[in-house]
Design an enzyme around this catalytic site. Structure first.
Site, PDB file in Angstrom:
ATOM      1  N   LEU A   2       0.859  -1.196   0.000  1.00  0.00           N
ATOM      2  CA  LEU A   2       0.000   0.000   0.000  1.00  0.00           C
ATOM      3  C   LEU A   2       0.888   1.236   0.000  1.00  0.00           C
ATOM      4  CD1 LEU A   2      -2.485  -0.995   2.859  1.00  0.00           C
ATOM      5  CD2 LEU A   2      -3.043  -0.841   0.422  1.00  0.00           C
ATOM      6  N   HIS A   3       0.636   2.150  -0.906  1.00  0.00           N
ATOM      7  CA  HIS A   3       1.390   3.410  -0.854  1.00  0.00           C
ATOM      8  C   HIS A   3       0.642   4.596  -1.443  1.00  0.00           C
ATOM      9  CE1 HIS A   3       2.126   2.244  -4.998  1.00  0.00           C
ATOM     10  NE2 HIS A   3       2.406   3.501  -5.235  1.00  0.00           N
TER      11      HIS A   3
END
Ligand code: UD1
Length: 382
Positions: free
Chosen positions: A204-205
């Site tokens: 996740l980013h």
């Protein structure tokens, strides 16, 4: 043909490796690599170059981080003198990061032909910085190399002339297929005490998931529930780690998940290819999971890569924890009946790009330009 090959951030390196490799056998194609320095951490940059056997960049612009405007402007300021000095026949950009749009704008204004690899993808969500980068880069590009059928449809709908569009396939998959066997010798599973098929991989980013504090709490709730079901490996992008730390949420995850630093390409490929499921907001991971036949849940409201959904390996599930967990439980309960990889995701996209460039030659590339030569004028104005 002198070709300035631009890369800036981690997914760019994976794509460019395939393009540069495919040009190597052809003496008529003379690529040189420009690294903008958008990603500079050892683990996001140098380690990737090494794993991918990418040649050292010929130019390193060392722009580093900043706001979107600062970063984009900095890349432009530092890239323009390289173009003026080197006078390439073509500037080749990949993907959708700030470096992509910055360098295509510099080249287009100097009247140099621009090639965009991974053209035509659209999420139709202009709150994503990447979507703005994609739309602008495609508008400026003279050669549009497309990875999946939706890209062809999008460009045609936008009125791009057929002579500019080339359906070549997916260069990220070239790199994947080239390295997947070598990745089997990675000992990352042993180091983590995991066995193939028994863990989830999480990445996740995106700002939409990790920058809003409210959303971040929901993400942490979700990860805790996930970790109650199976082992979870979460290689953390620096921005995700920083946001979790700032919100005081890291401690909640530390003892329940395998929280890792960003992984090298081969170790990540080993983790992904042996996963039971993957949860991600990355574009590239959706594609890699599809070819590896690993069920993927995309924690976003949309995807610019619908071919991964059509193939049956990817589902767009949003970020509501209850909905995501229901999907996780469905996947864990039974086998997934996904189909074959999308058309031309066969390891030969780079070769197709090289072939197009060889057939066109420098003169053909120049003829495809939407704007005339203005390098001399710009040089005079400096
Ligand atoms: C960028 C791309 C995104 C891509 C992602 C892959 C844009 C708009 N976004 O997002 O499309 O999916 O790369 O990882 O171009 N940072 C470090 N070390 C680094 C680089 C960044 O710590 O080497 C931190 C900095 O705090 C920085 C933040 O991450 O401010 C954001 O970095 P940036 O390159 O602007 O965007 P990414 O989130 O990495």
């Amino acid at each position: 043909m002198r070709i300035a090959c631009v890369c800036g951030a981690r997914p760019n390196f994976v794509k460019l490796a395939a393009v540069v490799e495919a040009m190597r056998p052809h003496r008529e194609l003379r690529p040189f690599v420009v690294h903008t320095g958008q990603h500079y951490d050892e683990r996001l940059s140098a380690a990737m170059f090494e794993d991918l056997a990418l040649p050292r960049p010929d130019f390193h612009l060392e722009v580093g981080s900043g706001s979107h405007a600062m970063q984009t402007a900095e890349v432009m300021q530092r890239f323009e003198p390289v173009v003026l000095e080197e006078r390439p026949d073509l500037v080749l950009v990949v993907g959708d990061v700030n470096s992509t749009v910055a360098c295509s704008l510099v080249a287009a204004k100097l009247g140099i032909a621009v090639a965009h690899v991974e053209a035509g993808l659209r999420s139709f969500d202009r709150s994503m910085p990447e979507e703005l980068n994609r739309v602008v880069t495609d508008a400026l590009s003279d050669l549009l190399f497309v990875s999946e059928p939706s890209g062809m449809a999008n460009l045609r709908r936008e009125g791009v002339g057929e002579e500019h569009i080339f359906f070549v396939g997916n260069v990220m998959i070239d790199t994947l297929l080239r390295h997947v066997v070598r990745a089997r010798s990675s000992d990352v599973l042993e180091r983590l005490g995991l066995r193939p098929g028994e863990h989830a991989v999480v990445t996740l980013h995106r700002p939409g998931n990790v920058d809003a504090p409210g959303r971040l709490v929901a993400v942490v709730d979700l990860l805790e529930s996930l970790a109650a079901r199976l082992a979870v490996v979460f290689p953390m992008h620096p921005r995700a780690r920083a946001q979790l730390a700032a919100a005081g949420l890291l401690a909640r995850l530390e003892h329940r998940l395998h929280l890792l630093e960003p992984q090298g390409y081969l170790d990540f490929l080993r983790l992904l290819s042996t996963a039971r499921i993957v949860l991600t907001d990355s574009g590239g991971v959706q594609e890699e999971a599809t070819v590896l036949r690993i069920p993927c849940l995309t924690l976003r409201e949309n995807t610019e890569r619908p071919a991964t959904v059509v193939a049956g390996w990817n589902r767009i599930v949003g970020t509501d924890p209850d909905r995501v967990l229901a999907e996780v439980d469905t996947l864990l309960a039974g086998p997934v009946h996904g189909g074959a990889a999308p058309e031309k995701w066969d390891g030969r996209a780079g070769e197709r790009i090289a072939r197009v460039l060889l057939q066109l030659g420098p003169e053909g590339v120049r003829r495809l330009r939407k704007r005339p030569e203005v390098v001399a004028a710009a040089a005079g104005a400096r």
